[in-house]
Design a protein around this motif. Structure first.
Motif, mmCIF file in Angstrom:
data_model
loop_
_atom_site.group_PDB
_atom_site.id
_atom_site.type_symbol
_atom_site.label_atom_id
_atom_site.label_comp_id
_atom_site.label_asym_id
_atom_site.label_seq_id
_atom_site.Cartn_x
_atom_site.Cartn_y
_atom_site.Cartn_z
ATOM 1 N N UNK A 221 13.427 -4.428 14.055
ATOM 2 C CA UNK A 221 12.942 -4.224 15.410
ATOM 3 C C UNK A 221 12.822 -5.586 16.195
ATOM 4 N N UNK A 222 12.249 -6.837 15.400
ATOM 5 C CA UNK A 222 12.107 -7.824 15.996
ATOM 6 C C UNK A 222 13.469 -8.433 16.425
ATOM 7 N N UNK A 223 14.530 -8.129 15.561
ATOM 8 C CA UNK A 223 15.970 -8.831 15.764
ATOM 9 C C UNK A 223 16.417 -7.900 16.988
ATOM 10 N N UNK A 224 15.929 -7.094 17.488
ATOM 11 C CA UNK A 224 16.497 -6.203 18.602
ATOM 12 C C UNK A 224 16.987 -4.969 18.303
ATOM 13 N N UNK B 229 5.553 -6.445 17.401
ATOM 14 C CA UNK B 229 5.715 -5.131 17.190
ATOM 15 C C UNK B 229 4.695 -4.243 17.149
ATOM 16 N N UNK B 230 4.687 -3.136 17.531
ATOM 17 C CA UNK B 230 3.712 -2.150 17.642
ATOM 18 C C UNK B 230 3.869 -1.054 16.492
ATOM 19 N N UNK B 231 3.214 -0.806 15.622
ATOM 20 C CA UNK B 231 3.553 0.154 14.508
ATOM 21 C C UNK B 231 2.506 1.369 14.722
ATOM 22 N N UNK B 232 3.015 2.667 15.322
ATOM 23 C CA UNK B 232 2.046 3.785 15.539
ATOM 24 C C UNK B 232 1.910 4.720 14.249
ATOM 25 N N UNK C 156 5.518 6.854 10.966
ATOM 26 C CA UNK C 156 5.521 5.392 11.317
ATOM 27 C C UNK C 156 6.466 5.327 12.372
ATOM 28 N N UNK C 157 6.003 4.715 13.470
ATOM 29 C CA UNK C 157 7.036 4.567 14.707
ATOM 30 C C UNK C 157 6.968 2.955 14.942
ATOM 31 N N UNK C 158 8.010 2.126 14.712
ATOM 32 C CA UNK C 158 8.162 0.980 15.094
ATOM 33 C C UNK C 158 8.643 0.631 16.482
ATOM 34 N N UNK C 159 7.956 -0.182 17.139
ATOM 35 C CA UNK C 159 8.602 -0.431 18.549
ATOM 36 C C UNK C 159 8.303 -1.615 19.086
ATOM 37 N N UNK C 160 9.211 -2.435 19.588
ATOM 38 C CA UNK C 160 9.088 -4.067 20.060
ATOM 39 C C UNK C 160 8.099 -4.026 21.402
ATOM 40 N N UNK C 161 7.387 -4.885 21.213
ATOM 41 C CA UNK C 161 6.597 -5.376 22.444
ATOM 42 C C UNK C 161 6.563 -6.875 22.879
ATOM 43 N N UNK C 162 5.672 -7.098 23.851
ATOM 44 C CA UNK C 162 5.630 -8.478 24.143
ATOM 45 C C UNK C 162 4.175 -8.898 23.901
ATOM 46 N N UNK C 163 4.316 -10.037 23.065
ATOM 47 C CA UNK C 163 2.946 -10.442 22.362
ATOM 48 C C UNK C 163 2.844 -12.086 22.562
ATOM 49 N N UNK D 9 0.688 -1.177 0.080
ATOM 50 C CA UNK D 9 0.000 0.070 -0.054
ATOM 51 C C UNK D 9 0.967 1.317 -0.013
ATOM 52 N N UNK D 10 1.873 1.343 0.796
ATOM 53 C CA UNK D 10 2.740 2.522 1.020
ATOM 54 C C UNK D 10 3.774 2.581 -0.319
ATOM 55 N N UNK D 11 4.230 1.446 -0.627
ATOM 56 C CA UNK D 11 5.499 1.337 -1.832
ATOM 57 C C UNK D 11 6.695 1.625 -1.013
ATOM 58 N N UNK D 12 6.482 1.220 0.357
ATOM 59 C CA UNK D 12 7.912 1.301 1.343
ATOM 60 C C UNK D 12 8.065 0.011 1.928
ATOM 61 N N UNK D 13 9.263 -0.402 2.127
ATOM 62 C CA UNK D 13 9.591 -1.677 2.740
ATOM 63 C C UNK D 13 9.511 -1.695 4.136
ATOM 64 N N UNK D 14 8.067 -1.771 4.712
ATOM 65 C CA UNK D 14 8.200 -1.451 6.200
ATOM 66 C C UNK D 14 8.386 -2.904 6.812
ATOM 67 N N UNK D 15 8.158 -4.044 5.834
ATOM 68 C CA UNK D 15 8.540 -5.343 6.389
ATOM 69 C C UNK D 15 9.757 -5.294 7.046
ATOM 70 N N UNK D 16 10.750 -4.797 6.304
ATOM 71 C CA UNK D 16 12.328 -4.625 6.624
ATOM 72 C C UNK D 16 12.384 -4.182 8.102
ATOM 73 N N UNK D 17 11.506 -3.006 8.292
ATOM 74 C CA UNK D 17 11.787 -2.345 9.612
ATOM 75 C C UNK D 17 11.265 -3.198 10.778
#
Length: 527
Positions: A86-89, A120-123, A107-114, A74-82
């Motif tokens: 973040x998942x990798x630390x 990852x929470x994307x705000x 877009x703010x990518x932050x690690x969380x416990x799930x 949708x964005x034309x941007x590799x958010x999956x890499x971000x």
């Protein structure tokens, strides 16, 4: 109720609250804590989202359980890499991207416990206003710094907060040296009171300038400047400070003079080019005019030769035949041969008609090329022609000939005689008058022939065409002008409601004079 609130503040769950699943807790967190966010698990799968985040990312209602790659598409941007970083630390990541609707998103990518693993929470927040402001700020700063003129920004308390490269070049202070100083540092002491009055007016929203004054440089040198003061107003309409835009008057004058000199040089170059082109065009026109005049002279000479030949043929051939026929009729009329009276009257009438015919042929012959013009000159030919014209047309003609008029070259005499013929012919056809005048005068080396009438005149529009350069004129007028131009002379036509005047002027050279003392004393006309 109080014990339940206390338990929530202490972090313990209320005793009476029913147990919730992790999914319900995450949904409650998104709904009440973060209005625009989505949660992705360690496999890159969207686990939950808020409606506002789904709307901003243009996701469907069934996006839960889909891969984060949907958002990247949708964005034309590799958010999956971000997400993977973040998942990798990696620490939190923040990106500014353009959303599907053309708006800028943060877009703010932050690690969380799930559950059992990380997520990852994307705000997602709207950054359009902030981005636009940043772009405008950057562009504005760039414009200020790259402007050639000096730009100085002053707060309401007089503190300098803006200082561009133009100001540094003009006054010598660099940004770090002048930043935070009072604007009065730049004002000579005797002008500071007036400066305060002007800045107070600007702080009230008044625009001032351009004005000429002096500013102090870093070395305390007085720099003459021309500048303007304008208020700086925020979005609420409040005046924050003033902006001074100025330039050195000497520098401006030098630059203006340089620009003017460059423009003049360019104009001079174009003028020279135009003059060269005009010179070539004039040379070409002169050649064409010379060829035209040469051709016109040849045509006029050929016409004169043809007229002379036709006149001679009429006089020597047709005239002789008619004369012989007249003599035969006279012998029949006077002879002793018996002839009926009716036949005799017919012969008498035929003899009269024949004599008239002989006279007309002789007149036409002389009009085509009068022999007296060659033998006796222009004066005698003019007298004879004027007498004949007056008797034929019934117009009373007055002839004035100056005593200093002598014989001239054949070309001059023939050209002036043709002007006389054409002018009198036009009077007979168009003037509607009973009187006319012919004047032939010679003053010094200039001969002047004028033919005038007291007729109805020539309409102003037609007269303009006759006398206008490049205007159309009749064949007769054009022929007269061509003849005179061959001799270096000129022809003018003047007319109003009282009549018309045609004037031909020719400057005589020594070779044009043919003195003949007996010309004026010669009488009669050869027949």
């Amino acid at each position: 109720m109080d014990s339940e609130k206390l338990a929530i503040r202490s972090g313990a769950a209320p005793a009476a609250a029913p147990p919730r699943s992790d999914e319900a807790e995450r949904s409650a967190l998104l709904t009440h804590a973060v209005r625009s966010a989505l949660v992705v698990d360690c496999c890159g799968t969207i686990r939950c989202h808020s409606g506002e985040a789904r709307s901003r990312l243009d996701l469907g209602e069934d996006c839960v359980g889909a891969s984060i790659e949907v958002v990247a598409t949708r964005l034309g941007f590799p958010v999956d890499e971000d997400v993977r970083s973040v998942l990798a630390g990696a620490p939190s990541i923040e990106r500014l991207v353009r959303g599907p609707n053309g708006l800028w998103l943060n877009l703010r990518f932050k690690r969380c416990a799930l559950g059992a693993g990380p997520g990852v929470v994307i705000v997602v927040t709207d950054a359009t206003t902030a981005h636009t402001f940043e772009v405008h700020t950057v562009w504005g700063a760039s414009v200020v710094q790259n402007c050639r003129e000096a730009i100085v920004g002053v707060y309401r308390d007089g503190t300098i907060v803006i200082w561009n490269a133009g100001a540094q070049t003009l006054l010598g202070w660099n940004r770090s040296e002048i930043d935070g100083r009072s604007v009065l540092t730049l004002i000579p002491p005797e002008n500071q009171r007036d400066a305060r009055v002007l800045t107070d007016a600007v702080f009230k929203g008044v625009r001032i300038g351009p004005v000429e004054t002096e500013l102090l440089s870093k070395d305390q040198e007085r720099i003459p400047v021309r500048g303007s003061l304008a208020p700086v107003v925020d979005s609420a309409g409040e005046v924050l400070g003033a902006l001074l835009l100025c330039e050195c008057t000497d520098q401006a004058g030098d630059e203006d003079m340089a620009e003017i000199a460059h423009s003049l040089q360019s104009v001079d170059s174009r003028i020279l080019d135009g003059a060269a082109a005009l010179k070539l065009t004039n040379a070409s026109l002169q050649r064409e005019l010379a060829e035209r005049d040469l051709l016109a002279g040849r045509v006029a000479h050929a016409q004169d030769l043809e007229r002379r030949r036709i006149g001679r043929e009429l006089h020597d051939s047709v005239g002789q035949y008619l004369s012989a026929l007249s003599m035969n009729l006279m012998q029949l009329e006077r002879g002793r041969i018996p002839i009926a009276e009716s036949a005799r009257r017919l012969i008498t009438d035929s003899t009269c008609l024949l004599e008239q015919c002989v006279k007309e042929v002789r007149t036409i012959s002389y009009l085509l090329h009068p022999p007296a013009l060659d033998e006796l000159g222009l004066v005698m030919a003019t007298r004879w022609y004027c007498d004949g014209f007056s008797s034929r047309s019934g117009i009373r003609l007055t002839l004035e000939v100056g005593e200093s008029v002598e014989r001239m070259s054949p070309n001059v005499e023939l050209s002036l005689f043709r002007v006389l013929q054409e002018s009198l012919s036009n009077i007979q056809r168009h003037a509607e008058c009973t009187e006319a005048r012919v004047s032939l005068q010679c003053t010094g080396s200039v001969v002047r022939l004028e033919v005038s009438d007291t007729g109805c005149g020539i309409p102003a529009e037609q007269l303009g065409r006759l006398n206008g350069a490049g205007g159309t004129s009749g064949v007769g007028i054009a022929g007269m002008r061509d003849r005179l131009r061959q001799l270096g002379g000129r022809l003018t036509v003047a007319s109003d409601t009282t009549g018309t005047s045609v004037v031909a002027v020719v400057a005589l050279e020594q070779r044009d004079r043919r003195h003949s003392p007996g010309a004026e004393r010669s009488q009669g006309w050869p027949t």
